[in-house]
Design a protein around this motif. Structure first.
Motif, short mmCIF file in Angstrom:
data_model
loop_
_atom_site.label_atom_id
_atom_site.label_comp_id
_atom_site.label_asym_id
_atom_site.label_seq_id
_atom_site.Cartn_x
_atom_site.Cartn_y
_atom_site.Cartn_z
N UNK A 36 0.70 -0.87 -0.20
CA UNK A 36 -0.02 -0.10 -0.02
C UNK A 36 0.51 1.74 -0.18
N UNK A 37 2.10 1.68 -0.63
CA UNK A 37 3.40 2.20 0.01
C UNK A 37 2.62 3.27 -1.49
N UNK A 38 3.14 4.30 -1.15
CA UNK A 38 2.67 5.99 -2.03
C UNK A 38 3.91 5.81 -2.89
N UNK A 39 5.17 4.73 -2.73
CA UNK A 39 6.43 4.84 -3.52
C UNK A 39 6.56 3.75 -4.92
N UNK A 40 4.88 2.73 -4.69
CA UNK A 40 4.69 2.13 -5.59
C UNK A 40 3.30 2.09 -6.73
N UNK A 41 4.06 1.90 -7.78
CA UNK A 41 2.56 1.40 -8.35
C UNK A 41 1.29 0.82 -7.99
N UNK A 99 5.94 20.08 -11.88
CA UNK A 99 4.78 19.15 -10.64
C UNK A 99 5.76 19.37 -9.13
N UNK A 100 5.53 20.03 -8.36
CA UNK A 100 6.55 20.16 -6.85
C UNK A 100 6.71 18.78 -6.64
N UNK A 101 7.84 18.93 -5.47
CA UNK A 101 8.16 17.61 -4.87
C UNK A 101 7.02 16.55 -4.36
N UNK A 102 6.05 17.56 -3.96
CA UNK A 102 5.40 17.32 -2.91
C UNK A 102 4.13 16.57 -4.26
N UNK A 103 3.11 16.43 -4.91
CA UNK A 103 2.40 16.48 -6.33
C UNK A 103 3.33 14.93 -6.67
N UNK A 104 4.43 14.93 -6.94
CA UNK A 104 5.83 14.03 -7.11
C UNK A 104 5.81 12.85 -6.84
N UNK A 105 5.10 13.14 -5.04
CA UNK A 105 4.63 11.63 -4.50
C UNK A 105 3.68 11.15 -4.10
N UNK A 106 2.97 11.95 -4.93
CA UNK A 106 1.18 11.65 -4.47
C UNK A 106 1.24 10.24 -5.71
N UNK A 136 -7.18 8.82 -1.40
CA UNK A 136 -6.63 9.80 -2.07
C UNK A 136 -6.14 11.32 -1.28
N UNK A 137 -5.05 11.50 -2.07
CA UNK A 137 -4.33 13.08 -1.74
C UNK A 137 -5.83 14.35 -1.48
N UNK A 138 -6.72 13.79 -2.01
CA UNK A 138 -7.93 14.84 -2.77
C UNK A 138 -8.71 15.27 -0.99
N UNK A 139 -8.15 16.00 -0.34
CA UNK A 139 -9.19 16.70 0.94
C UNK A 139 -10.23 17.31 0.42
N UNK A 140 -11.68 17.61 1.32
CA UNK A 140 -12.92 18.14 1.54
C UNK A 140 -12.59 19.64 2.13
N UNK A 141 -12.83 20.12 0.93
CA UNK A 141 -12.22 21.73 1.13
C UNK A 141 -14.07 22.54 1.64
#
Length: 176
Positions: A36-41, A99-106, A136-141
């Motif tokens: 479940x790691x975010x570093x693997x596809x 893309x920012x380093x944050x976006x690259x890690x999602x 996902x990384x999409x929060x509830x605004x």
């Protein structure tokens, strides 16, 4: 000798198969084998299933909110551009910049919302921005922003599909 009815046999087979599949799914889930790691596809089948579930859920739940009459006004689009730039750009990107380093890690990667190929239906975008997307990384605004701000962002996303770097900078910072 007892004669079994074919429909009863089929029903029993289906029930037993479903029970065994459920047990197998639970055992697999608790096994820890799935990464479940975010570093693997993601496994393509899992990714397809989750995306299909997302699409079906989005179309089932979204679209009932009524946009303001002046949704596509320049004032709303500019306000949405400011919010996007300060809040969304790190994950979804901006034209002409890496893309920012944050976006690259999602993982899964956040969609490039300003791509020319996007539909960005304002009612669907409003729902996603307001409620977020689970797992996902999409929060509830909707927890932190007004409906007005969310509609403005949806207006910007619809209007800005395929926007150039210069067009983006002008909307966000004004003409220089």
């Amino acid at each position: 000798m007892q004669i079994r009815h074919p429909v009863a046999s089929l029903a029993a087979t289906i029930v037993i198969t479903l029970i065994l599949l459920a047990i197998g799914a639970v055992l697999f889930g608790y096994s820890g084998v799935y990464d479940v790691s975010a570093s693997s596809k993601d496994n393509p089948m899992i990714a397809w299933m989750l995306h299909s579930t997302y699409e079906a859920s989005l179309h089932h739940h979204a679209g009932n909110d009524v946009p303001p009459g002046d949704l596509m006004s320049l004032k709303n689009i500019e306000a949405g551009a400011h919010f996007y730039d300060s809040t969304c750009a790190a994950c979804h990107g901006v034209p002409g910049k890496p893309l920012s380093f944050i976006g690259q890690g999602i993982q899964p990667a956040a969609p490039a919302l300003l791509a020319a190929t996007r539909r960005n239906n304002p009612k669907l975008m409003f729902w996603v921005i307001k409620h977020g997307i689970n797992m996902t990384a999409m929060p509830s605004f909707g927890k932190t922003q007004t409906d007005k701000t969310i509609w403005q962002t949806a207006a910007f996303l619809y209007d800005a599909r395929g926007i150039t770097q210069q067009g983006y900078e002008t909307l966000v910072h004004g003409s220089k």
